[in-house]
Write a protein that holds these residues in place. Structure first.
Motif, mmCIF file in Angstrom:
data_model
loop_
_atom_site.group_PDB
_atom_site.id
_atom_site.type_symbol
_atom_site.label_atom_id
_atom_site.label_comp_id
_atom_site.label_asym_id
_atom_site.label_seq_id
_atom_site.Cartn_x
_atom_site.Cartn_y
_atom_site.Cartn_z
ATOM 1 N N UNK A 29 -64.807 48.276 41.885
ATOM 2 C CA UNK A 29 -64.264 48.283 40.523
ATOM 3 C C UNK A 29 -65.214 47.482 39.640
ATOM 4 N N UNK A 30 -65.795 48.171 38.618
ATOM 5 C CA UNK A 30 -66.704 47.474 37.713
ATOM 6 C C UNK A 30 -66.361 47.854 36.283
ATOM 7 N N UNK A 31 -66.802 47.032 35.348
ATOM 8 C CA UNK A 31 -66.511 47.250 33.935
ATOM 9 C C UNK A 31 -67.797 47.427 33.158
ATOM 10 N N UNK A 32 -67.648 47.944 31.943
ATOM 11 C CA UNK A 32 -68.782 48.140 31.043
ATOM 12 C C UNK A 32 -68.655 47.150 29.898
ATOM 13 N N UNK A 33 -69.748 46.404 29.642
ATOM 14 C CA UNK A 33 -69.740 45.434 28.551
ATOM 15 C C UNK A 33 -71.118 44.836 28.371
ATOM 16 N N UNK A 34 -71.362 44.259 27.229
ATOM 17 C CA UNK A 34 -72.627 43.579 26.948
ATOM 18 C C UNK A 34 -72.322 42.335 26.120
ATOM 19 N N UNK A 63 -67.072 43.969 24.052
ATOM 20 C CA UNK A 63 -66.249 43.411 25.126
ATOM 21 C C UNK A 63 -66.202 44.333 26.345
ATOM 22 N N UNK A 64 -65.761 43.748 27.509
ATOM 23 C CA UNK A 64 -65.668 44.567 28.719
ATOM 24 C C UNK A 64 -64.626 45.676 28.565
ATOM 25 N N UNK A 65 -64.803 46.708 29.371
ATOM 26 C CA UNK A 65 -63.862 47.821 29.368
ATOM 27 C C UNK A 65 -63.891 48.482 30.745
ATOM 28 N N UNK A 66 -62.690 48.662 31.307
ATOM 29 C CA UNK A 66 -62.581 49.397 32.561
ATOM 30 C C UNK A 66 -62.348 50.879 32.247
ATOM 31 N N UNK A 67 -62.921 51.727 33.066
ATOM 32 C CA UNK A 67 -62.606 53.151 32.951
ATOM 33 C C UNK A 67 -62.328 53.709 34.346
ATOM 34 N N UNK A 68 -61.736 54.893 34.384
ATOM 35 C CA UNK A 68 -61.292 55.459 35.657
ATOM 36 C C UNK A 68 -62.435 55.901 36.559
ATOM 37 N N UNK A 69 -63.635 55.968 36.009
ATOM 38 C CA UNK A 69 -64.779 56.367 36.842
ATOM 39 C C UNK A 69 -65.348 55.162 37.577
ATOM 40 N N UNK A 70 -65.632 54.084 36.832
ATOM 41 C CA UNK A 70 -66.218 52.904 37.471
ATOM 42 C C UNK A 70 -65.155 52.008 38.113
ATOM 43 N N UNK A 71 -63.900 52.190 37.713
ATOM 44 C CA UNK A 71 -62.817 51.408 38.304
ATOM 45 C C UNK A 71 -61.570 52.291 38.411
ATOM 46 N N UNK A 72 -61.437 53.048 39.509
ATOM 47 C CA UNK A 72 -60.289 53.944 39.667
ATOM 48 C C UNK A 72 -58.990 53.151 39.802
ATOM 49 N N UNK A 73 -57.863 53.831 39.572
ATOM 50 C CA UNK A 73 -56.556 53.201 39.717
ATOM 51 C C UNK A 73 -56.217 52.901 41.169
ATOM 52 N N UNK A 74 -56.812 53.622 42.090
ATOM 53 C CA UNK A 74 -56.561 53.392 43.517
ATOM 54 C C UNK A 74 -57.863 53.529 44.282
ATOM 55 N N UNK A 76 -60.148 41.446 36.782
ATOM 56 C CA UNK A 76 -60.353 40.795 35.486
ATOM 57 C C UNK A 76 -61.853 40.796 35.185
ATOM 58 N N UNK A 77 -62.229 41.179 33.943
ATOM 59 C CA UNK A 77 -63.623 41.171 33.502
ATOM 60 C C UNK A 77 -63.713 40.396 32.202
ATOM 61 N N UNK A 78 -64.727 39.502 32.091
ATOM 62 C CA UNK A 78 -64.860 38.650 30.906
ATOM 63 C C UNK A 78 -66.328 38.524 30.511
ATOM 64 N N UNK A 79 -66.603 38.512 29.200
ATOM 65 C CA UNK A 79 -67.910 38.106 28.670
ATOM 66 C C UNK A 79 -67.677 37.340 27.379
ATOM 67 N N UNK A 80 -68.747 37.072 26.639
ATOM 68 C CA UNK A 80 -68.627 36.229 25.447
ATOM 69 C C UNK A 80 -67.859 36.896 24.325
ATOM 70 N N UNK A 81 -67.632 38.195 24.440
ATOM 71 C CA UNK A 81 -66.955 38.918 23.362
ATOM 72 C C UNK A 81 -65.464 39.079 23.644
ATOM 73 N N UNK A 82 -65.058 39.159 24.940
ATOM 74 C CA UNK A 82 -63.650 39.378 25.220
ATOM 75 C C UNK A 82 -63.365 39.472 26.704
ATOM 76 N N UNK A 83 -62.055 39.688 27.047
ATOM 77 C CA UNK A 83 -61.586 39.765 28.428
ATOM 78 C C UNK A 83 -60.668 40.980 28.553
ATOM 79 N N UNK A 84 -60.692 41.637 29.753
ATOM 80 C CA UNK A 84 -59.846 42.781 30.007
ATOM 81 C C UNK A 84 -59.399 42.732 31.465
#
Length: 629
Positions: free
Chosen positions: A417-422, A393-404, A455-463
């Motif tokens: 802001x981007x997420x990691x997922x496959x 599932x997707x996942x946000x982290x502070x490097x690819x998607x900072x809080x500000x 919001x990030x979504x793929x076939x496995x989940x949403x975050x």
């Protein structure tokens, strides 16, 4: 012989001088050492008339003359045999002299026991034998190399007089320089007044050799049937190379053999060999010495295997079964190894390998590798690889998607802001009905500042994740305000400057050169405590931040009367001119006084008037020149 007659004459003279005194007897021998069985001549001189010889050795002949007597004795006794010369002095007193002759015997036979071929840098023995040599105490038994003694043995403390057989064994280190040199044993009798007391054994010419290492075989230990290759054998650091014989062969196949010196190579076609193990043999020989090396080679049938995974696509944390099987080749020679992303997970020495693995890392694919290796040496012969896809599932982290995030007004950009997922997630961020795609470009504006929900979504989940956005912009044109519209003398005036910018700008001013002002702590305003005409002029305010700079001008004009100032300036100029005029008048007056003094002085000294006039003229001219200057 001449020396003999001289000594005899001296003796007779001594007899004549000492006639009537006691009897004197002397013995002279021509040899101290005599070969056993030979004779020696002895002579006795005396101032007495009667001289007789006493010895247990056989006297062969005796000769008498006035005051002397000679005897020839046969030396054939190894015992100590003193020889005495006795003189009778008037039948009253017996005077005698004594000497000894030592018998000796050179060796009847000399032998040397030494191998003709010697290995270099090794210790070897050489045995020397001397037969029938006497007396032993005088014997030096030696070993010669190239005619030079390098080993020896002495018998100084030995008391044996009769002939004896002597045998000594010496040890030495063979060198390459000893090659083709002659070695011999030697006996020397250390006898005084005896020449040719050395006997040598027959010499032995030795040959040195070196085989310090076993032959080196170069061959692939495991070869697939049908391979064509070369087998070679090399003998290193050997000597002499021309005498080295090296033979290379394959056990059980006499046709595969070759002979050479220090290097041998033969082609090997494994198509002609059946599958199995064979021994490669290399023998190196020099003279009667040899060294051998063996190496086993294996001819095997080309193996093959399969690799299968129960699923090609798996979700994070779920297992998958891997099957690796050998289906061709001799299973007893080979093993299987399973690697996941290059790390070995399992290793077996069987034809089948089954293992379950889990996808534990957020990584879009897993590399699964099965290796077929030789059990004996671990060499990998065959590799099969399978790539597995991992979904997570997707996942946000502070490097690819900072809080500000900070944007700049007017710049084209993506949201940031981007997420990691496959599979790759779909991403969108929104604020006050403003929807922005994370992968689309847009132009930032000031009214876009706020807190966005991404919001990030793929076939496995949403975050989801909240992101605060701040849009910064450069300073606008500053506004300059003045505290009073009409400025009189000694009036306090305040000028302030303001510009809208984010981040807040830094303020700077340029003012008239002679204006005395005070700046506020943030530089936004300046204060004129007592306004005067010096404060008139242009005041410029600069507002600057990291995105740009802006400025505004203010032309300050005061209502102060300048009449008094002009009057003061005029008075100052008049005073200055008056001072200049006064100094000039003073200098001219001083020059005239100097000319009059010179005229009076010369008249007192009797100088002609025409000369005085001339000098006065010169002085006048000089004064005129000075004034001109």
């Amino acid at each position: 012989m001449g020396i003999y007659w001289v000594l005899l004459a001296v003796f007779h003279m001594n007899i004549f001088i000492n006639k009537g005194n006691c009897c004197i007897v002397n013995i002279k021998s021509n040899k101290d050492f005599v070969i056993f069985g030979q004779t020696v001549l002895l002579e006795c001189t005396s101032n007495c008339m009667d001289v007789v010889w006493e010895t247990r050795l056989t006297k062969l002949s005796t000769k008498k003359e006035d005051y002397s007597s000679s005897v020839e004795v046969l030396v054939q006794d190894w015992e100590d045999s003193p020889i005495k010369c006795v003189a009778d002095s008037n039948n009253e007193k017996v005077t005698k002299a004594e000497t000894r002759v030592i018998p000796y015997a050179l060796p009847s036979k000399m032998t040397i026991d030494l191998k003709e071929e010697l290995e270099e840098d090794k210790e070897h023995e050489v045995t020397c034998s001397a037969y029938g040599v006497a007396p032993v105490k005088y014997v030096i038994l030696s070993v010669t190399r190239g005619g030079v003694v390098f080993l020896n043995k002495t018998y100084e403390g030995d008391t044996r007089r009769e002939p004896h057989n002597l045998t000594e064994t010496f040890k030495f280190m063979a060198r390459r320089s000893d090659n083709m040199r002659d070695f011999a044993c030697q006996v020397t009798l250390n006898l005084t007044r005896v020449t040719n007391a050395t006997v040598d054994s027959p010499s032995v010419i030795i040959k040195t050799y070196a085989l310090p290492e076993n032959p080196r075989i170069r061959v692939e230990e495991w070869m697939e049937k049908g391979t064509q290759t070369y087998i070679s054998c090399e003998v290193l650091h050997s000597f002499p190379t021309e005498n080295i014989t090296t033979k290379l062969s394959v056990d059980g196949f006499p046709n595969f053999s070759a002979t050479g010196n220090t290097f041998v190579s033969i082609p090997l076609d494994t198509s002609n060999l059946t599958e199995g193990q064979y021994k490669v043999i290399c023998v190196s020989e020099v003279y009667n010495f040899s060294k051998q090396s063996d190496q086993t080679i294996v001819i095997y049938e080309s193996p093959n295997m399969t690799l299968m995974a129960s699923r090609k696509v798996i979700n994070l944390g779920y297992p998958v079964q891997i099957d690796c099987n050998l289906f061709q080749g001799n299973a007893q020679y080979f093993g299987l190894s399973l690697r996941v992303d290059g790390v070995e997970k399992k290793r077996v020495q069987f034809p089948d390998l089954v293992e379950k693995i889990n996808a534990t890392r957020r990584k879009p694919d897993i590399s699964v590798t099965c290796e077929l290796f030789i059990q004996e040496n671990g060499k990998v012969l065959f590799t099969a690889e399978e790539a597995l896809t991992v979904h997570y599932p997707p996942e946000f982290n502070d490097v690819s998607c900072p809080n500000s995030l900070i944007w700049v007004d007017g710049q084209e950009r993506m949201f940031g802001c981007s997420s990691d997922g496959n599979p790759t997630p779909e991403e969108q961020c929104s604020f006050n009905n403003l929807f922005l795609q994370s992968t689309s470009y847009f132009t930032a504006e000031r009214n876009m500042s706020g807190v966005y929900m991404c919001r990030a979504s793929n076939s496995v989940g949403t975050v989801t994740k909240s992101v605060e956005v701040t849009v910064q912009y450069p300073p606008g044109t500053p506004t300059v305000n003045i505290s009073k519209s009409s400025i009189g003398a000694k009036v306090s005036v305040n000028l302030s400057c303001y510009s809208d910018a984010l981040p807040h700008p830094v303020y700077n001013w340029t003012i008239p050169p002679n204006a005395q002002v005070e700046f506020s702590q943030d530089n936004r305003s300046i204060t004129i405590k007592k306004a005067s005409w010096c404060h008139n002029g242009n005041y410029t305010c600069y507002a600057t931040n990291k995105h740009g700079q802006s400025l505004a001008h203010w032309d300050l004009k005061s209502d102060i009367d300048n009449t008094m100032l002009i009057a003061i300036v005029c008075v100052c100029i008049g005073v200055f001119l008056a001072v200049i005029l006064g100094l000039t008048t003073y200098i001219i007056h001083q020059k005239k006084k100097r000319g009059k003094y010179c005229f009076i002085k010369k008249k007192e000294d009797g100088i002609p008037m025409q000369n005085i006039k001339h000098e006065n003229q010169n002085d006048g001219n000089l004064l005129q020149d000075k004034s001109t200057d």
